[in-house]
Design a protein around this motif. Structure first.
Motif, short mmCIF file in Angstrom:
data_model
loop_
_atom_site.label_atom_id
_atom_site.label_comp_id
_atom_site.label_asym_id
_atom_site.label_seq_id
_atom_site.Cartn_x
_atom_site.Cartn_y
_atom_site.Cartn_z
N VAL A 1 33.53 -23.12 -10.13
CA VAL A 1 33.69 -23.25 -11.57
C VAL A 1 34.56 -24.47 -11.86
CG1 VAL A 1 33.43 -20.78 -12.06
CG2 VAL A 1 35.71 -21.71 -11.68
N ALA A 2 34.62 -24.82 -13.13
CA ALA A 2 35.56 -25.82 -13.64
C ALA A 2 36.57 -25.08 -14.50
CB ALA A 2 34.83 -26.86 -14.48
N VAL A 3 37.83 -25.41 -14.33
CA VAL A 3 38.89 -24.84 -15.16
C VAL A 3 39.46 -26.00 -15.96
CG1 VAL A 3 41.04 -23.53 -15.20
CG2 VAL A 3 39.35 -23.08 -13.40
N ARG A 4 39.32 -25.90 -17.29
CA ARG A 4 39.66 -27.02 -18.16
C ARG A 4 40.68 -26.62 -19.21
NH1 ARG A 4 34.26 -30.28 -19.51
NH2 ARG A 4 35.82 -31.26 -20.80
N SER A 5 41.39 -27.62 -19.69
CA SER A 5 42.39 -27.38 -20.73
C SER A 5 41.73 -27.20 -22.08
CB SER A 5 43.38 -28.55 -20.79
OG SER A 5 42.70 -29.73 -21.14
N THR A 6 42.41 -26.44 -22.93
CA THR A 6 42.00 -26.28 -24.32
C THR A 6 43.25 -26.12 -25.19
OG1 THR A 6 40.65 -25.03 -25.87
CG2 THR A 6 41.63 -23.78 -24.08
N PHE A 7 44.28 -26.91 -24.86
CA PHE A 7 45.54 -26.84 -25.60
C PHE A 7 45.25 -27.07 -27.08
CE2 PHE A 7 49.67 -28.75 -26.93
CZ PHE A 7 50.46 -27.65 -26.67
N ASP A 8 45.85 -26.26 -27.94
CA ASP A 8 45.48 -26.29 -29.36
C ASP A 8 45.78 -27.60 -30.06
OD1 ASP A 8 48.22 -26.10 -29.76
OD2 ASP A 8 48.14 -24.24 -30.91
N GLN A 9 46.63 -28.45 -29.49
CA GLN A 9 46.90 -29.75 -30.10
C GLN A 9 46.22 -30.88 -29.34
OE1 GLN A 9 51.15 -29.93 -30.26
NE2 GLN A 9 51.28 -28.09 -31.51
N GLU A 10 45.31 -30.53 -28.44
CA GLU A 10 44.66 -31.53 -27.59
C GLU A 10 43.70 -32.42 -28.38
OE1 GLU A 10 42.26 -31.72 -23.35
OE2 GLU A 10 42.91 -29.80 -24.14
N ASP A 11 42.93 -31.82 -29.26
CA ASP A 11 41.89 -32.56 -29.97
C ASP A 11 42.04 -32.36 -31.46
OD1 ASP A 11 40.67 -33.25 -27.51
OD2 ASP A 11 39.70 -31.30 -27.45
N GLY A 12 42.18 -33.44 -32.18
CA GLY A 12 42.28 -33.37 -33.62
C GLY A 12 41.73 -34.64 -34.25
N GLU A 13 41.68 -34.65 -35.56
CA GLU A 13 41.14 -35.80 -36.29
C GLU A 13 42.02 -37.04 -36.15
OE1 GLU A 13 38.33 -36.28 -38.05
OE2 GLU A 13 37.58 -34.25 -37.88
N GLU A 14 43.33 -36.86 -36.04
CA GLU A 14 44.25 -37.98 -36.04
C GLU A 14 44.61 -38.48 -34.64
OE1 GLU A 14 44.98 -39.50 -38.87
OE2 GLU A 14 43.74 -38.00 -39.85
N GLN A 15 44.64 -37.58 -33.66
CA GLN A 15 45.02 -37.98 -32.31
C GLN A 15 44.30 -37.11 -31.29
OE1 GLN A 15 49.21 -37.42 -32.02
NE2 GLN A 15 49.12 -35.22 -32.22
N SER A 16 44.16 -37.64 -30.10
CA SER A 16 43.55 -36.90 -29.02
C SER A 16 44.39 -37.06 -27.77
CB SER A 16 42.13 -37.42 -28.76
OG SER A 16 41.60 -36.79 -27.62
#
Length: 175
Positions: A1-16
């Protein structure tokens, strides 16, 4: 499997913060618990956070589609795992991807309406399918600048791995 991050501030409209947090690929069953711990340990604050565990596939091609709201779509593609692209181990092939619809996808299976210099019809069919899905995702997510979509193609099948808002809209002008 792949284990990946999904931190709630990881992806947004203003910064990634794409690529800032841990990802573990090709994790065997006995190592899943440790891989999950490693991903959580990469977060600034792991409380109330999650990780993604995805089935690994062995793709012939992987890449990223920059599906801008305005302008032409740019695709970066490598053979094998997308890690080769992200890590810089392989130089990606860059293509411009038109906005295709379902009819185009169906017709491409019968007649070659779109050709790339990759000379791989199954790949071209999958990329047309990616174009149709990208448009659906744009409508569903209503991202201001568009979406950065990670994908893989294995045995002619398209797998959309992740979609996040584009935070660098000025790059659309470079295309």
């Amino acid at each position: 499997v792949a284990v990946r991050s999904t931190f709630d501030q990881e992806d947004g409209e203003e910064q990634s913060f794409a690529g800032h947090f841990e990802t573990r690929l090709l994790v065997e069953q006995k190592a899943v618990h440790q891989a999950i711990g490693d991903v959580f340990a990469s977060y600034p604050d792991a409380s109330n956070q999650e990780v993604i565990v995805q089935q690994m596939i062995e793709p012939q091609y992987s890449g990223v589609l920059f599906a801008y709201q305005a302008g032409i779509w740019r695709l970066e593609l490598v053979e094998g795992l997308g890690e080769n692209l992200v890590s810089g181990k392989k130089t990606p092939k860059q293509l411009l991807l038109p906005k295709f619809d379902q009819l185009d996808h169906w017709v491409q299976r019968l007649y070659r309406i779109w050709r790339t210099d990759l000379n791989d019809r199954a790949l071209e069919i999958a990329l047309i399918e990616l174009s149709t899905w990208a448009q659906r995702l744009q409508k569903a997510f209503d991202s201001q600048h568009g979406l950065d979509i990670e994908f893989a193609i294995a045995k002619g099948s398209l797998y959309i791995l992740q979609a996040r808002p584009i935070t660098t809209p000025d790059e659309a002008e470079e295309v």
